[in-house]
Design a protein around this motif. Sequence first.
Motif, mmCIF file in Angstrom:
data_model
loop_
_atom_site.group_PDB
_atom_site.id
_atom_site.type_symbol
_atom_site.label_atom_id
_atom_site.label_comp_id
_atom_site.label_asym_id
_atom_site.label_seq_id
_atom_site.Cartn_x
_atom_site.Cartn_y
_atom_site.Cartn_z
ATOM 1 N N ILE A 96 32.977 46.016 45.961
ATOM 2 C CA ILE A 96 34.438 46.020 45.898
ATOM 3 C C ILE A 96 34.939 45.702 44.488
ATOM 4 O O ILE A 96 35.862 46.338 43.995
ATOM 5 C CB ILE A 96 35.030 45.026 46.924
ATOM 6 N N THR A 97 34.335 44.720 43.844
ATOM 7 C CA THR A 97 34.810 44.320 42.516
ATOM 8 C C THR A 97 34.318 45.232 41.417
ATOM 9 O O THR A 97 34.953 45.340 40.375
ATOM 10 C CB THR A 97 34.377 42.883 42.168
ATOM 11 N N GLY A 98 33.174 45.881 41.616
ATOM 12 C CA GLY A 98 32.595 46.716 40.578
ATOM 13 C C GLY A 98 31.853 45.913 39.516
ATOM 14 O O GLY A 98 31.399 46.471 38.529
ATOM 15 N N GLN A 116 41.853 46.786 40.512
ATOM 16 C CA GLN A 116 42.631 46.429 41.694
ATOM 17 C C GLN A 116 42.235 45.075 42.275
ATOM 18 O O GLN A 116 42.950 44.541 43.112
ATOM 19 C CB GLN A 116 42.510 47.514 42.759
ATOM 20 N N VAL A 117 41.117 44.492 41.845
ATOM 21 C CA VAL A 117 40.722 43.169 42.344
ATOM 22 C C VAL A 117 41.020 42.061 41.341
ATOM 23 O O VAL A 117 40.650 40.916 41.566
ATOM 24 C CB VAL A 117 39.237 43.113 42.762
ATOM 25 N N ARG A 149 45.457 37.120 51.087
ATOM 26 C CA ARG A 149 44.871 38.449 51.228
ATOM 27 C C ARG A 149 43.485 38.304 51.822
ATOM 28 O O ARG A 149 42.688 37.510 51.343
ATOM 29 C CB ARG A 149 44.730 39.127 49.869
ATOM 30 N N PRO A 150 43.167 39.097 52.836
ATOM 31 C CA PRO A 150 41.788 39.066 53.331
ATOM 32 C C PRO A 150 40.851 39.649 52.283
ATOM 33 O O PRO A 150 41.189 40.622 51.616
ATOM 34 C CB PRO A 150 41.834 39.928 54.589
ATOM 35 N N PHE A 151 39.700 39.030 52.112
ATOM 36 C CA PHE A 151 38.732 39.525 51.133
ATOM 37 C C PHE A 151 37.333 39.137 51.579
ATOM 38 O O PHE A 151 36.965 37.970 51.536
ATOM 39 C CB PHE A 151 39.033 38.940 49.747
ATOM 40 N N ILE A 152 36.584 40.061 52.055
ATOM 41 C CA ILE A 152 35.189 39.965 52.464
ATOM 42 C C ILE A 152 34.987 39.142 53.740
ATOM 43 O O ILE A 152 34.398 39.620 54.675
ATOM 44 C CB ILE A 152 34.286 39.441 51.333
ATOM 45 N N LEU A 153 35.466 37.914 53.789
ATOM 46 C CA LEU A 153 35.219 37.052 54.945
ATOM 47 C C LEU A 153 36.161 37.395 56.096
ATOM 48 O O LEU A 153 37.281 37.849 55.880
ATOM 49 C CB LEU A 153 35.387 35.587 54.561
#
Length: 91
Positions: free
Chosen positions: A37-39, A75-76, A8-12
């Motif tokens: 994104i993570t809260g 969701q993260v 999954r793409p995440f930030i980078l």
Amino acid sequence: MSPFPKQRPFILDPGGGLLVSDDVIQFGTAYEQFARITGIPAEYLTVDPTSTIPFPVYPEKFDGDARRWPGVNPQVMWHPLMWLPAELYAR
């Protein structure tokens, strides 16, 4: 079905590495994005100069029965940094 885990793409950006970035702007942006994104509140995040993303700080004991930070986006919770065992996150 692929024998490899789903990526999954995440930030980078695609192809971006997790280790040592010489781009200070990318580093700051990644920190802000990770928090948004993570809260996870800023007091539960730490940075390491050898990584391009921040790491969650695991409290000694989470409040209540849930093993998550206050305000975390459920969701993260798929992200491996959200559920590392103590012998890994405590290093």
